[in-house]
Scaffold this motif. Structure first.
Motif, PDB file in Angstrom:
ATOM      1  N   LEU A  45     -26.397  45.166 -22.677  1.00  0.00           N
ATOM      2  CA  LEU A  45     -26.287  45.474 -21.256  1.00  0.00           C
ATOM      3  C   LEU A  45     -24.907  45.141 -20.712  1.00  0.00           C
ATOM      4  N   VAL A  46     -24.251  44.129 -21.271  1.00  0.00           N
ATOM      5  CA  VAL A  46     -22.876  43.822 -20.868  1.00  0.00           C
ATOM      6  C   VAL A  46     -21.986  45.019 -21.166  1.00  0.00           C
ATOM      7  N   VAL A  47     -22.171  45.626 -22.327  1.00  0.00           N
ATOM      8  CA  VAL A  47     -21.379  46.799 -22.694  1.00  0.00           C
ATOM      9  C   VAL A  47     -21.696  47.952 -21.740  1.00  0.00           C
ATOM     10  N   ASP A  48     -22.983  48.180 -21.468  1.00  0.00           N
ATOM     11  CA  ASP A  48     -23.373  49.249 -20.541  1.00  0.00           C
ATOM     12  C   ASP A  48     -22.775  49.022 -19.157  1.00  0.00           C
ATOM     13  N   VAL A  49     -22.888  47.811 -18.668  1.00  0.00           N
ATOM     14  CA  VAL A  49     -22.365  47.489 -17.339  1.00  0.00           C
ATOM     15  C   VAL A  49     -20.845  47.641 -17.320  1.00  0.00           C
ATOM     16  N   GLY A  50     -20.178  47.237 -18.386  1.00  0.00           N
ATOM     17  CA  GLY A  50     -18.726  47.416 -18.471  1.00  0.00           C
ATOM     18  C   GLY A  50     -18.337  48.884 -18.370  1.00  0.00           C
ATOM     19  N   LYS A  51     -19.075  49.741 -19.061  1.00  0.00           N
ATOM     20  CA  LYS A  51     -18.816  51.187 -18.968  1.00  0.00           C
ATOM     21  C   LYS A  51     -19.105  51.684 -17.555  1.00  0.00           C
ATOM     22  N   ASP A  52     -20.183  51.180 -16.958  1.00  0.00           N
ATOM     23  CA  ASP A  52     -20.534  51.579 -15.589  1.00  0.00           C
ATOM     24  C   ASP A  52     -19.434  51.203 -14.599  1.00  0.00           C
ATOM     25  N   VAL A  53     -18.874  50.011 -14.759  1.00  0.00           N
ATOM     26  CA  VAL A  53     -17.796  49.566 -13.867  1.00  0.00           C
ATOM     27  C   VAL A  53     -16.569  50.462 -14.055  1.00  0.00           C
ATOM     28  N   ASP A  54     -16.258  50.809 -15.304  1.00  0.00           N
ATOM     29  CA  ASP A  54     -15.143  51.726 -15.562  1.00  0.00           C
ATOM     30  C   ASP A  54     -15.392  53.077 -14.896  1.00  0.00           C
ATOM     31  N   ASP A  55     -16.623  53.591 -15.028  1.00  0.00           N
ATOM     32  CA  ASP A  55     -16.977  54.870 -14.401  1.00  0.00           C
ATOM     33  C   ASP A  55     -16.853  54.791 -12.882  1.00  0.00           C
ATOM     34  N   LEU A  56     -17.300  53.670 -12.314  1.00  0.00           N
ATOM     35  CA  LEU A  56     -17.203  53.481 -10.868  1.00  0.00           C
ATOM     36  C   LEU A  56     -15.742  53.474 -10.424  1.00  0.00           C
ATOM     37  N   GLN A  57     -14.912  52.798 -11.178  1.00  0.00           N
ATOM     38  CA  GLN A  57     -13.489  52.726 -10.838  1.00  0.00           C
ATOM     39  C   GLN A  57     -12.860  54.121 -10.857  1.00  0.00           C
ATOM     40  N   ARG A  58     -13.203  54.903 -11.872  1.00  0.00           N
ATOM     41  CA  ARG A  58     -12.681  56.273 -11.945  1.00  0.00           C
ATOM     42  C   ARG A  58     -13.217  57.126 -10.791  1.00  0.00           C
ATOM     43  N   ALA A  59     -14.511  56.964 -10.481  1.00  0.00           N
ATOM     44  CA  ALA A  59     -15.129  57.750  -9.409  1.00  0.00           C
ATOM     45  C   ALA A  59     -14.505  57.421  -8.055  1.00  0.00           C
ATOM     46  N   VAL A  60     -14.241  56.148  -7.817  1.00  0.00           N
ATOM     47  CA  VAL A  60     -13.621  55.747  -6.552  1.00  0.00           C
ATOM     48  C   VAL A  60     -12.206  56.301  -6.478  1.00  0.00           C
ATOM     49  N   GLY A  61     -11.519  56.309  -7.607  1.00  0.00           N
ATOM     50  CA  GLY A  61     -10.157  56.837  -7.630  1.00  0.00           C
ATOM     51  C   GLY A  61     -10.081  58.325  -7.353  1.00  0.00           C
ATOM     52  N   SER A  62     -11.132  59.046  -7.676  1.00  0.00           N
ATOM     53  CA  SER A  62     -11.133  60.493  -7.454  1.00  0.00           C
ATOM     54  C   SER A  62     -12.142  60.903  -6.382  1.00  0.00           C
ATOM     55  N   ALA A  63     -12.455  59.990  -5.477  1.00  0.00           N
ATOM     56  CA  ALA A  63     -13.461  60.241  -4.440  1.00  0.00           C
ATOM     57  C   ALA A  63     -13.094  61.425  -3.555  1.00  0.00           C
ATOM     58  N   ALA A  64     -11.824  61.660  -3.352  1.00  0.00           N
ATOM     59  CA  ALA A  64     -11.414  62.789  -2.517  1.00  0.00           C
ATOM     60  C   ALA A  64     -11.828  64.114  -3.160  1.00  0.00           C
ATOM     61  N   ASP A  65     -11.808  64.176  -4.482  1.00  0.00           N
ATOM     62  CA  ASP A  65     -12.181  65.391  -5.196  1.00  0.00           C
ATOM     63  C   ASP A  65     -13.696  65.563  -5.305  1.00  0.00           C
ATOM     64  N   ASP A  66     -14.405  64.473  -5.504  1.00  0.00           N
ATOM     65  CA  ASP A  66     -15.862  64.540  -5.682  1.00  0.00           C
ATOM     66  C   ASP A  66     -16.498  63.252  -5.153  1.00  0.00           C
ATOM     67  N   PRO A  67     -16.808  63.211  -3.863  1.00  0.00           N
ATOM     68  CA  PRO A  67     -17.335  61.988  -3.262  1.00  0.00           C
ATOM     69  C   PRO A  67     -18.690  61.547  -3.830  1.00  0.00           C
ATOM     70  N   GLY A  68     -19.460  62.454  -4.366  1.00  0.00           N
ATOM     71  CA  GLY A  68     -20.774  62.117  -4.916  1.00  0.00           C
ATOM     72  C   GLY A  68     -20.704  61.313  -6.202  1.00  0.00           C
ATOM     73  N   LYS A  69     -19.584  61.374  -6.901  1.00  0.00           N
ATOM     74  CA  LYS A  69     -19.440  60.640  -8.172  1.00  0.00           C
ATOM     75  C   LYS A  69     -19.549  59.133  -7.969  1.00  0.00           C
ATOM     76  N   ALA A  70     -19.025  58.625  -6.874  1.00  0.00           N
ATOM     77  CA  ALA A  70     -19.102  57.183  -6.621  1.00  0.00           C
ATOM     78  C   ALA A  70     -20.553  56.759  -6.421  1.00  0.00           C
ATOM     79  N   ASP A  71     -21.325  57.575  -5.697  1.00  0.00           N
ATOM     80  CA  ASP A  71     -22.751  57.277  -5.518  1.00  0.00           C
ATOM     81  C   ASP A  71     -23.485  57.267  -6.858  1.00  0.00           C
ATOM     82  N   GLU A  72     -23.194  58.254  -7.682  1.00  0.00           N
ATOM     83  CA  GLU A  72     -23.829  58.326  -9.008  1.00  0.00           C
ATOM     84  C   GLU A  72     -23.457  57.108  -9.850  1.00  0.00           C
ATOM     85  N   ALA A  73     -22.191  56.738  -9.830  1.00  0.00           N
ATOM     86  CA  ALA A  73     -21.738  55.587 -10.610  1.00  0.00           C
ATOM     87  C   ALA A  73     -22.396  54.304 -10.105  1.00  0.00           C
TER      88      ALA A  73
END
Length: 136
Positions: A45-73
């Motif tokens: 789960l640490v590995v899963d959560v680490g990937k999730d945090v990375d995905d969230l960081q990417r989603a927040v960085g591209s929120a202007a392009d796809d705001p729904g990605k942050a919610d999904e992450a």
């Protein structure tokens, strides 16, 4: 001569994978199967959560392009943290999970207000989770 630097995301992912490997190698040496099983679950789960945090960081960085990605992450991260909470009876881990859930809730509120969330607390909680899951 240039110095090669690794990104913090890559470093966290490498740390989480190394933690999983250490736990997996220690499993045969563990005294009780139940404890070893919980340790492996926690490390996974640490590995899963680490990937999730990375995905969230990417989603927040591209929120202007796809705001729904942050919610999904955030949904994925929240689900993985809840899995961890459901599987533990360790008070230290429960404390970290509560901190994690609070950090995710705060990030979600910021996203809902169309603000850029502060991911520092989420990253801190991920680091705490790694420490708790890889300690005795």
């Amino acid at each position: 001569m240039s110095v090669r630097r690794t990104s913090p995301v890559r470093h966290r992912r490498t740390t989480a994978i190394a933690a999983l490997a250490v736990v997996a190698l220690a499993v045969p040496l563990a005294a009780g199967c139940g404890a070893a099983e919980k340790a492996v679950d926690c490390a996974r789960l640490v590995v899963d959560v680490g990937k999730d945090v990375d995905d969230l960081q990417r989603a927040v960085g591209s929120a202007a392009d796809d705001p729904g990605k942050a919610d999904e992450a955030l949904d994925t991260l929240d689900a993985d943290v809840k899995k961890l909470k459901d599987k533990t009876d360790n008070p230290d881990l429960e404390k970290v999970v509560d901190h994690f859930q609070s950090a995710v809730a705060n990030a979600r509120k910021a996203v809902e207000r169309n603000e850029r969330p502060d991911l520092g607390p989420v990253k801190d909680a991920a680091g705490e989770l790694t420490k708790v899951c890889t300690s005795k």
